[in-house]
Design a protein around this motif. Sequence first.
Motif, mmCIF file in Angstrom:
data_model
loop_
_atom_site.group_PDB
_atom_site.id
_atom_site.type_symbol
_atom_site.label_atom_id
_atom_site.label_comp_id
_atom_site.label_asym_id
_atom_site.label_seq_id
_atom_site.Cartn_x
_atom_site.Cartn_y
_atom_site.Cartn_z
ATOM 1 N N GLY A 104 1.897 16.176 -3.524
ATOM 2 C CA GLY A 104 0.748 15.559 -2.883
ATOM 3 C C GLY A 104 1.124 14.476 -1.887
ATOM 4 O O GLY A 104 0.272 13.706 -1.468
ATOM 5 N N ALA A 105 2.413 14.410 -1.506
ATOM 6 C CA ALA A 105 2.900 13.462 -0.508
ATOM 7 C C ALA A 105 2.405 12.040 -0.753
ATOM 8 O O ALA A 105 1.681 11.466 0.053
ATOM 9 N N PRO A 106 2.704 11.454 -1.919
ATOM 10 C CA PRO A 106 2.230 10.092 -2.187
ATOM 11 C C PRO A 106 3.118 9.078 -1.456
ATOM 12 O O PRO A 106 4.294 8.941 -1.760
ATOM 13 N N LEU A 107 2.580 8.403 -0.460
ATOM 14 C CA LEU A 107 3.387 7.431 0.275
ATOM 15 C C LEU A 107 2.517 6.234 0.616
ATOM 16 O O LEU A 107 1.606 6.319 1.437
ATOM 17 N N VAL A 108 2.778 5.124 -0.065
ATOM 18 C CA VAL A 108 2.091 3.881 0.269
ATOM 19 C C VAL A 108 3.152 2.879 0.646
ATOM 20 O O VAL A 108 4.094 2.649 -0.109
ATOM 21 N N TRP A 109 3.041 2.309 1.834
ATOM 22 C CA TRP A 109 4.061 1.351 2.269
ATOM 23 C C TRP A 109 3.712 -0.029 1.762
ATOM 24 O O TRP A 109 2.569 -0.465 1.857
ATOM 25 N N ASN A 110 4.725 -0.698 1.223
ATOM 26 C CA ASN A 110 4.580 -2.102 0.851
ATOM 27 C C ASN A 110 5.037 -2.924 2.049
ATOM 28 O O ASN A 110 6.225 -3.140 2.249
ATOM 29 N N VAL A 111 4.088 -3.318 2.891
ATOM 30 C CA VAL A 111 4.429 -3.998 4.143
ATOM 31 C C VAL A 111 4.557 -5.503 3.893
ATOM 32 O O VAL A 111 3.722 -6.083 3.194
ATOM 33 N N PRO A 112 5.610 -6.132 4.423
ATOM 34 C CA PRO A 112 5.740 -7.585 4.236
ATOM 35 C C PRO A 112 4.585 -8.325 4.906
ATOM 36 O O PRO A 112 4.176 -7.973 6.008
ATOM 37 N N GLN A 113 4.043 -9.318 4.234
ATOM 38 C CA GLN A 113 2.921 -10.074 4.783
ATOM 39 C C GLN A 113 3.228 -11.555 4.735
ATOM 40 O O GLN A 113 3.876 -12.032 3.800
#
Lengths: 379, 391
Positions: free
Chosen positions: B235-244
């Motif tokens: 299911g192509a699970p891709l969530v980016w943890n972007v620096p904030q």
Amino acid sequence: MIDRQPHDHSATGVAAADVEEPSAVSLQPPGPPRLLGWARENLFGSVPNTVMTLLALALLWEVVPPFLSWALVHAQWGGDGAACRQAEGACWALVGERHRLMLFGVYPYDQHWRPLLATAILVTLLATSAVRAFWRPWLLWAWLAGFAVIALLMWGGVLGMPYVETDMWGGLPLTLALAVLGIALAFPLSIVLALGRRSELPVIRAFSVAYIELVRGIPLVSVLFMASVMFPLFLPEGVTIDKLLRALVGMVLFTAAYLAEAVRGGLQAVPRGQEEAADALGLSYWRKMRLIVLPQALRLVIPPIVNQFISCFKDTSLVTIVGLYDLLAATKAALADPEWRPFFVEGYVAAALVYWSFCFFMSRYSQWLEHQLATGQKR
Amino acid sequence: MAVGQGHVVKRSLLNSARFRGIVYQVLVVLVVLAVGWYLVRNTLVNLEARGIATGLDFLEREAGFGIGESLIAYSPADSYLHALAVGLLNTLQVSVLGIAAATVIGLVVGISRLSGNWLVARLATLYVEGVRNIPLLLQLFVWYGLVTALPGPRQALNPVPGIFLSNRGLKVPLPESHPLYPWLALALAVGLLAAWGVRRWALGRHARSGRPFPWVLTGIALVLGLPALVFVAGGAPLVWNVPQLRGFNFVGGGALSPEFAALLAGLSVYTAAFIAEIVRSGILAVPAGQTEAAQALGLSRAKTLRLIVLPQALRVIIPPLSSQYLNLTKNSSLAVAIGYPDLVSVANTTINQTGQAVEGVGVVMAAFLTISLALSLLMNWYNERVALVTR
């Protein structure tokens, strides 16, 4: 024969030139002018070649104009830190203001002529040693005398020169002296180690191999730390050893292991028959080595020794870490002043230029020497 | 006759090379032992005078100092041994990444120096001559100065969305962890194994029957394709943890500390110049006749390079290359000058706190010797594989 002398003004010469000239012109291949032809051949020969050229040109276009603008056009050549902060470009005023601190470290300011003279002596000796015609026994004496004068100059305490402790020594003379002494003192040790490694006596071979491999396996930083932390522990109570001397001993012990491998390479290159011939003549081991093997081996290892000297010269910068003020540490100290701190790049560029010019010319010299020394072997 | 006999009688043990050899060796052993005993005795006396106990017991004690970055969990309450392990892992981390980066840069620059393109060759020469004649430590100071002179987190450079470059280092987005990811790793492993199997089979068939099989392309397809297939199937699970930016620093994402970034850049740029020269001399060592013969056989340029030139060049390249890898690993100890907590830097702090200089230096030496030995075994094994097989 005559056409090799185009400036011969004798009648025959002129006549010959008249005859030769048309054919010389006709030999020129027809085609585009020379520069364009060169560019077509070397830069735009094929599609990939053209793409690479364009990429390289784009890179140059990105880098060179901003660099020139920073380093030359908008640079600040004089004044103080405040003036530099106003300028957009490089702050070369820093080098003008602080170059004495960078070159000589914390050596007393009014005595700077002494390290300057010492540096001049060292550079002169190095330049003299580069000339093969001067490779005579007197050169060794010249070095010894040179170092005596340098020690006298740096320490002082006589002839009206105030005494200066080694803790105050620094900058370029320290870097040069550490490199030269490091190689010079490591050299005899390295010969012993190399001979030991090729010895037929198993115990001596084992000790040599263990020393060489152990030292070559660890970083110079560790060796210098060991020298600065452990040497005081090794000595009997009450005996102290100078910080500079400790670092020098560390450098020598480290360099000797690397130099020993270079010498071993030279020893291995001496044909086996030479040793056998010496044995057949009944020479003892030491005479065989001194008269037959080493003279041939050491001639071969001169270029590697010069290369080792270059890396030793660069490695002296590590004494910064154990608290000595060599050229790099002195530069760092000169940049610690808040007035000049933002312009650290300019300071390091200046120091890098000094290191670079020494290393570059020595490596060119080593290549030239290799070529020169190989001429006897060529057929 | 009488004279000759007299010589035989007088001939003593001293004239036997074997006997003298034994005497010399015994003498050397005695001298080494005497010097060693003298140094050890002095050291023991000195340590006693300073009230420092010898032995490795200190390794169990609480370290009490913080370490800026660590691959494994570490707190000041952990033992010195734990702290040294953190340092060793940091050394290995920067060395492995540095070796990879230096090899790539060195290969590109080395081949560029031989390029027929005049401009490219000159630029590569400029790089090599410029970089290798300046001490590494100076280069590290400049890199570190440049990294720390970057703007603060609030004015961080943002060259690509999600990537922030500031004086706190480089922040990059990382994918959030997901239960599928371990399976991706498994798929990658299976792909590698399958590619290896295909290569064996293809080379075997090629050797037996002369029919080639495109195992390189198949292998790449297997290695990349299998994980991709699993990824899409899951299911192509891709969530980016972007620096904030939170307050004065970034939260989330992955980070490269300024010290690490400077050390990595300095080590790889410096070593790459030496690797470039090794690659260049290796390629030059292959006789031009080999290339000409390959072209006469009708091999393409790419095949000439891959099948004829590179395998022969590798023989010349591997031994000096492995010593450059070792140099890079040893040079990573310069980290101590810019504050990256590598093994030497942690060991120094340990020595300063406990006074156990001998043991501390011993630990560093043992660690570096182990790394050197492991790396040379690995490179020797590889070297034997590419070495010329002779009768």
